[in-house]
Design a protein around this motif. Sequence first.
Motif, PDB file in Angstrom:
ATOM      1  N   TYR A   6       0.829  -1.203   0.000  1.00 17.33           N
ATOM      2  CA  TYR A   6       0.000   0.000   0.000  1.00 17.33           C
ATOM      3  C   TYR A   6       0.864   1.254   0.000  1.00 17.33           C
ATOM      4  CZ  TYR A   6      -3.581  -3.350   1.181  1.00 17.33           C
ATOM      5  OH  TYR A   6      -4.431  -4.422   1.144  1.00 17.33           O
ATOM      6  N   ALA A   7       0.307   2.313  -0.570  1.00 19.67           N
ATOM      7  CA  ALA A   7       0.982   3.608  -0.594  1.00 19.67           C
ATOM      8  C   ALA A   7      -0.075   4.697  -0.414  1.00 19.67           C
ATOM      9  CB  ALA A   7       1.731   3.803  -1.901  1.00 19.67           C
ATOM     10  N   LEU A   8       0.396   5.886  -0.158  1.00 17.04           N
ATOM     11  CA  LEU A   8      -0.492   7.015   0.087  1.00 17.04           C
ATOM     12  C   LEU A   8       0.053   8.228  -0.656  1.00 17.04           C
ATOM     13  CD1 LEU A   8      -2.869   8.234   1.786  1.00 17.04           C
ATOM     14  CD2 LEU A   8      -1.171   8.689   3.566  1.00 17.04           C
ATOM     15  N   LEU A   9      -0.821   8.894  -1.412  1.00 16.39           N
ATOM     16  CA  LEU A   9      -0.490  10.161  -2.051  1.00 16.39           C
ATOM     17  C   LEU A   9      -1.287  11.244  -1.337  1.00 16.39           C
ATOM     18  CD1 LEU A   9       0.829  11.805  -4.375  1.00 16.39           C
ATOM     19  CD2 LEU A   9      -1.248  11.330  -5.699  1.00 16.39           C
ATOM     20  N   VAL A  10      -0.605  12.238  -0.818  1.00 22.61           N
ATOM     21  CA  VAL A  10      -1.270  13.313  -0.077  1.00 22.61           C
ATOM     22  C   VAL A  10      -1.097  14.621  -0.848  1.00 22.61           C
ATOM     23  CG1 VAL A  10      -1.297  14.643   2.070  1.00 22.61           C
ATOM     24  CG2 VAL A  10      -0.899  12.175   2.141  1.00 22.61           C
ATOM     25  N   ARG A  11      -2.208  15.270  -1.085  1.00 22.11           N
ATOM     26  CA  ARG A  11      -2.216  16.607  -1.696  1.00 22.11           C
ATOM     27  C   ARG A  11      -2.381  17.590  -0.550  1.00 22.11           C
ATOM     28  NH1 ARG A  11      -6.147  20.338  -3.040  1.00 22.11           N
ATOM     29  NH2 ARG A  11      -5.716  21.586  -4.865  1.00 22.11           N
ATOM     30  N   ARG A  12      -1.387  18.434  -0.332  1.00 25.38           N
ATOM     31  CA  ARG A  12      -1.385  19.334   0.823  1.00 25.38           C
ATOM     32  C   ARG A  12      -1.269  20.778   0.360  1.00 25.38           C
ATOM     33  NH1 ARG A  12       2.807  17.192   4.190  1.00 25.38           N
ATOM     34  NH2 ARG A  12       1.188  16.060   5.253  1.00 25.38           N
ATOM     35  N   ARG A  13      -2.066  21.626   0.953  1.00 25.51           N
ATOM     36  CA  ARG A  13      -1.955  23.067   0.710  1.00 25.51           C
ATOM     37  C   ARG A  13      -1.150  23.641   1.858  1.00 25.51           C
ATOM     38  NH1 ARG A  13      -6.758  27.338   1.178  1.00 25.51           N
ATOM     39  NH2 ARG A  13      -6.804  26.267   3.153  1.00 25.51           N
ATOM     40  N   GLN A  14      -0.140  24.420   1.536  1.00 24.20           N
ATOM     41  CA  GLN A  14       0.702  25.008   2.584  1.00 24.20           C
ATOM     42  C   GLN A  14       1.123  26.407   2.161  1.00 24.20           C
ATOM     43  OE1 GLN A  14       3.876  22.141   2.787  1.00 24.20           O
ATOM     44  NE2 GLN A  14       5.105  23.211   1.278  1.00 24.20           N
ATOM     45  N   LEU A  68      -9.436  22.235   7.642  1.00 25.97           N
ATOM     46  CA  LEU A  68      -8.357  22.425   8.608  1.00 25.97           C
ATOM     47  C   LEU A  68      -7.650  23.751   8.367  1.00 25.97           C
ATOM     48  CD1 LEU A  68      -6.796  18.856   8.482  1.00 25.97           C
ATOM     49  CD2 LEU A  68      -8.249  19.789  10.261  1.00 25.97           C
ATOM     50  N   PRO A  69      -7.329  24.516   9.427  1.00 23.63           N
ATOM     51  CA  PRO A  69      -6.611  25.782   9.257  1.00 23.63           C
ATOM     52  C   PRO A  69      -5.109  25.541   9.069  1.00 23.63           C
ATOM     53  CG  PRO A  69      -7.070  25.409  11.569  1.00 23.63           C
ATOM     54  CD  PRO A  69      -7.726  24.279  10.804  1.00 23.63           C
ATOM     55  N   GLY A  70      -4.431  26.526   8.485  1.00 23.37           N
ATOM     56  CA  GLY A  70      -2.978  26.430   8.349  1.00 23.37           C
ATOM     57  C   GLY A  70      -2.568  25.362   7.353  1.00 23.37           C
ATOM     58  N   ASN A  71      -1.547  24.577   7.725  1.00 11.30           N
ATOM     59  CA  ASN A  71      -1.124  23.482   6.852  1.00 11.30           C
ATOM     60  C   ASN A  71      -2.246  22.469   6.748  1.00 11.30           C
ATOM     61  OD1 ASN A  71       1.329  24.606   6.422  1.00 11.30           O
ATOM     62  ND2 ASN A  71       2.480  23.117   7.613  1.00 11.30           N
ATOM     63  N   ASN A  72      -2.685  22.198   5.560  1.00 11.89           N
ATOM     64  CA  ASN A  72      -3.815  21.302   5.355  1.00 11.89           C
ATOM     65  C   ASN A  72      -3.417  20.088   4.539  1.00 11.89           C
ATOM     66  OD1 ASN A  72      -5.767  22.975   6.593  1.00 11.89           O
ATOM     67  ND2 ASN A  72      -5.865  24.214   4.749  1.00 11.89           N
ATOM     68  N   GLU A  73      -3.885  18.938   4.966  1.00 10.06           N
ATOM     69  CA  GLU A  73      -3.863  17.768   4.108  1.00 10.06           C
ATOM     70  C   GLU A  73      -5.244  17.738   3.475  1.00 10.06           C
ATOM     71  OE1 GLU A  73      -0.732  14.827   6.319  1.00 10.06           O
ATOM     72  OE2 GLU A  73      -2.813  14.254   6.192  1.00 10.06           O
ATOM     73  N   LEU A  74      -5.355  18.294   2.294  1.00  6.85           N
ATOM     74  CA  LEU A  74      -6.658  18.434   1.666  1.00  6.85           C
ATOM     75  C   LEU A  74      -7.197  17.108   1.139  1.00  6.85           C
ATOM     76  CD1 LEU A  74      -6.154  21.760  -0.287  1.00  6.85           C
ATOM     77  CD2 LEU A  74      -7.356  21.399   1.860  1.00  6.85           C
ATOM     78  N   HIS A  75      -6.346  16.344   0.484  1.00  7.34           N
ATOM     79  CA  HIS A  75      -6.794  15.091  -0.118  1.00  7.34           C
ATOM     80  C   HIS A  75      -5.795  13.982   0.170  1.00  7.34           C
ATOM     81  CE1 HIS A  75      -8.719  18.245  -2.567  1.00  7.34           C
ATOM     82  NE2 HIS A  75      -9.735  17.407  -2.579  1.00  7.34           N
ATOM     83  N   ARG A  76      -6.313  12.813   0.461  1.00 11.46           N
ATOM     84  CA  ARG A  76      -5.489  11.613   0.661  1.00 11.46           C
ATOM     85  C   ARG A  76      -5.962  10.550  -0.319  1.00 11.46           C
ATOM     86  NH1 ARG A  76      -6.859  12.957   6.128  1.00 11.46           N
ATOM     87  NH2 ARG A  76      -5.056  13.773   7.219  1.00 11.46           N
ATOM     88  N   TYR A  77      -5.044  10.040  -1.110  1.00  8.79           N
ATOM     89  CA  TYR A  77      -5.346   8.994  -2.087  1.00  8.79           C
ATOM     90  C   TYR A  77      -4.654   7.708  -1.632  1.00  8.79           C
ATOM     91  CZ  TYR A  77      -6.557  13.103  -4.821  1.00  8.79           C
ATOM     92  OH  TYR A  77      -7.106  14.288  -5.244  1.00  8.79           O
ATOM     93  N   HIS A  78      -5.434   6.687  -1.305  1.00  7.69           N
ATOM     94  CA  HIS A  78      -4.904   5.409  -0.844  1.00  7.69           C
ATOM     95  C   HIS A  78      -4.809   4.477  -2.045  1.00  7.69           C
ATOM     96  CE1 HIS A  78      -5.508   6.503   3.416  1.00  7.69           C
ATOM     97  NE2 HIS A  78      -6.493   7.225   2.910  1.00  7.69           N
ATOM     98  N   LEU A  79      -3.635   3.875  -2.231  1.00  6.82           N
ATOM     99  CA  LEU A  79      -3.394   3.022  -3.383  1.00  6.82           C
ATOM    100  C   LEU A  79      -2.870   1.662  -2.952  1.00  6.82           C
ATOM    101  CD1 LEU A  79      -1.945   6.143  -4.213  1.00  6.82           C
ATOM    102  CD2 LEU A  79      -2.758   5.128  -6.321  1.00  6.82           C
ATOM    103  N   LYS A  80      -3.052   0.671  -3.828  1.00  6.09           N
ATOM    104  CA  LYS A  80      -2.503  -0.653  -3.562  1.00  6.09           C
ATOM    105  C   LYS A  80      -2.073  -1.275  -4.880  1.00  6.09           C
ATOM    106  CE  LYS A  80      -6.585  -3.588  -3.968  1.00  6.09           C
ATOM    107  NZ  LYS A  80      -7.432  -4.576  -3.299  1.00  6.09           N
ATOM    108  N   ARG A  81      -1.168  -2.262  -4.799  1.00 12.57           N
ATOM    109  CA  ARG A  81      -0.778  -3.063  -5.950  1.00 12.57           C
ATOM    110  C   ARG A  81      -0.323  -4.429  -5.448  1.00 12.57           C
ATOM    111  NH1 ARG A  81       4.885  -0.294  -8.022  1.00 12.57           N
ATOM    112  NH2 ARG A  81       6.112  -0.821  -6.192  1.00 12.57           N
TER     113      ARG A  81
END
Length: 105
Positions: A6-14, A68-81
């Motif tokens: 498993y892996a995780l891709l995080v889209r963060r606004r900062q 969330l205020p400040g540093n945000n983890e806006l989107h989390r994409y969970h992946l597998k292979r």
Amino acid sequence: MLKWEYALLVRRRQAATTDTGWEVVFIWYGPDGSMTDVSPYGDTALAHLNRAGDQGWELVSMSEDPSLPGNNELHRYHLKRPKTAPAQPRQRMRGSRTVRRTLSP
């Protein structure tokens, strides 16, 4: 039995380092525990998901939290292979090199 990794891709606004205010960065959390800034590979989530798909990753789920205020983890994409099986050691064949000795008179 099929095993997964498993892996995780995080889209963060900062906060941006320039005067633009905010910037979007993408962080890849690999199955080995690594954390890599993959922002240079594209500026959209689709670019990153297509790149991961080319490497055999499949999107399992997605979550978002834009409140969330400040540093945000806006989107989390969970992946597998499918996890690749480690190479099995080769087995030695026995009995194929039997040497027969004969006694001379």
